[in-house]
Design an enzyme around this catalytic site. Structure first.
Site, PDB file in Angstrom:
ATOM      1  N   LYS A  35      19.035  13.259  76.061  1.00  0.00           N
ATOM      2  CA  LYS A  35      19.166  12.137  75.153  1.00  0.00           C
ATOM      3  C   LYS A  35      18.311  10.856  75.959  1.00  0.00           C
ATOM      4  CE  LYS A  35      23.386  10.069  76.771  1.00  0.00           C
ATOM      5  NZ  LYS A  35      24.845   9.704  76.669  1.00  0.00           N
ATOM      6  N   ARG A 136      35.876   5.037  72.893  1.00  0.00           N
ATOM      7  CA  ARG A 136      34.856   4.682  71.999  1.00  0.00           C
ATOM      8  C   ARG A 136      34.915   5.573  70.922  1.00  0.00           C
ATOM      9  NH1 ARG A 136      29.966   5.417  76.406  1.00  0.00           N
ATOM     10  NH2 ARG A 136      30.462   7.618  75.907  1.00  0.00           N
ATOM     11  N   TYR A 261       7.236 -16.853  91.219  1.00  0.00           N
ATOM     12  CA  TYR A 261       7.928 -18.185  90.425  1.00  0.00           C
ATOM     13  C   TYR A 261       9.053 -18.741  91.049  1.00  0.00           C
ATOM     14  CZ  TYR A 261       5.200 -16.498  86.394  1.00  0.00           C
ATOM     15  OH  TYR A 261       3.997 -16.011  85.571  1.00  0.00           O
ATOM     16  N   MET A 309       5.692 -10.328  85.264  1.00  0.00           N
ATOM     17  CA  MET A 309       5.513  -9.331  84.217  1.00  0.00           C
ATOM     18  C   MET A 309       4.965  -8.180  84.490  1.00  0.00           C
ATOM     19  SD  MET A 309       4.436  -9.885  80.164  1.00  0.00           S
ATOM     20  CE  MET A 309       5.858 -10.623  79.543  1.00  0.00           C
TER      21      MET A 309
END
Length: 372
Positions: A35, A136, A261, A309
């Protein structure tokens, strides 16, 4: 020249890890869970690699989350049975389930009703999901026997009925909750005379009493160790994905100079900083802290500054031979032979390997090869 970031996928390692799962499974059959695009590795390519194994060594079936993932496999030429672990999401999907020859889990009353109202040309293999404690999906253990009897009686719609459940704490070294879930499902199996599918990756690796008729290894197939504490067996897993890039620039910094940053990292000494072509726009985790390990020319060093990024920066002060074009491995196996576990990187990012592997975005090419 193309951007150097690639995800190398070692299909021999995938086959090795599946063989380990089969070895551990003993008399149980081993589904291969692919999956989420085979946990980011490419579902069709991985399924082909496993389906091409010799008869008796290949998976008897694959497992995916939903119909769309199964359709991708069928379009890719995969002919093996495919189990829909979450079943159908709408009643009209049953016609596609039948056409594609899929096996289907049922976990809710509406799914049972839809299945019993359907008239397939041939009965559909069904896996009844029980909520043994994960809370679940699934029927309660008290309600499951009545549902089982309804499905077992519906011989025009249902074939190969099995019981399945999911463990919440199989990765723990000691877990009374795991034992409680296992005892619940084993009792239900005896009561109904039903075959069981319980064991996810950690249970496959560490809890042989839980294996039942089927195990369903997932993340372990891709070389990630899901256990709370690695074992002698789990150390035999081999990494399948190597996230590999190169240095694209080098900066010499004086003491106290910031990088990236917000200037989170500041040079504690005269430092050499390498800029690497990889960032959160590729799926590398932006939450990686300073010191998150990477391999540069096969040597361990650490992240220096926030992930951008398209780039990240690492400290290469102690790797004088590193320069533009030098290999950088974010996780996986270096060409120099060193290995950096995706599980270790995940810990520095306060996450798990699943999120890193499935988070690698489509702009990162997957290169399928045997790594030397």
């Amino acid at each position: 020249m193309a951007r150097p970031l690639v995800a190398d996928i070692d299909l021999d390692a995938l086959r090795h890890n599946y063989a380990l799962a089969r070895e551990l499974a003993g008399e149980s059959q081993a589904l291969a869970v692919i999956k989420a695009d085979a946990y980011g590795h490419g579902a069709v390519a991985c399924a082909r690699a496993l389906e091409s194994l010799p008869q008796g060594k290949r998976p008897p079936a694959f497992a995916v989350a939903c119909l769309e993932e199964a359709e991708t496999l069928r379009r890719g030429g995969i002919e093996s049975p495919v189990v829909l672990l979450e079943g159908i999401f709408e009643a009209d999907e049953l016609s596609r389930v039948e056409a594609l020859g899929l096996w289907v889990a049922v976990h809710s009353e509406w799914q049972v009703q839809a299945l019993l109202a359907y008239r397939p040309a041939e009965p559909i293999p069904v896996w009844l999901k029980v909520d043994s404690g994960m809370h679940r999906l699934g029927f309660s253990p008290e309600h499951a026997p009545a549902v089982w009897e309804r499905l077992a009686a519906a011989t025009e719609q249902v074939a190969g009925l099995q019981l399945m459940s999911h463990f919440a704490t199989a990765d723990a070294v000691n877990s009374s909750y795991f034992s409680r879930q296992l005892a619940c499902m084993q009792a239900l199996s005896r009561r109904l005379g039903a075959a069981l599918c319980l064991s996810n990756s950690p249970a496959t690796l560490a809890w042989p009493d839980s294996h039942g008729a089927w195990v369903r290894p997932g993340v372990m197939l891709y070389g990630s160790d899901p256990l709370e504490q690695p074992s002698e067996v789990s150390r035999r897993l081999r990494p399948v994905m190597t996230l590999r890039s190169e240095i694209i620039a080098v900066r010499d910094l004086a003491v106290g100079e910031p990088v990236g940053y917000a200037g989170r990292w500041r040079a504690p000494r005269p430092s050499r900083i390498a800029v690497v072509a990889c960032g959160y726009g590729d799926g590398y985790d932006r939450h990686a802290v300073d010191g998150t390990p990477v391999l540069v020319a096969g040597q361990r060093t650490g992240l220096a500054g926030k992930v951008s990024m398209d780039m990240l920066t690492v400290d290469i002060t102690d790797i004088p031979e590193a320069d533009i074009g030098t290999e950088v491995v974010l996780w996986g196996r270096s060409r120099h032979g060193a290995v950096l576990s995706v599980d270790e990187v995940a810990r520095y990012c306060d996450t798990i390997s699943y999120t890193l592997l499935t988070g690698i975005l489509p702009r990162v090419p997957r290169c399928y090869s045997r790594l030397d």
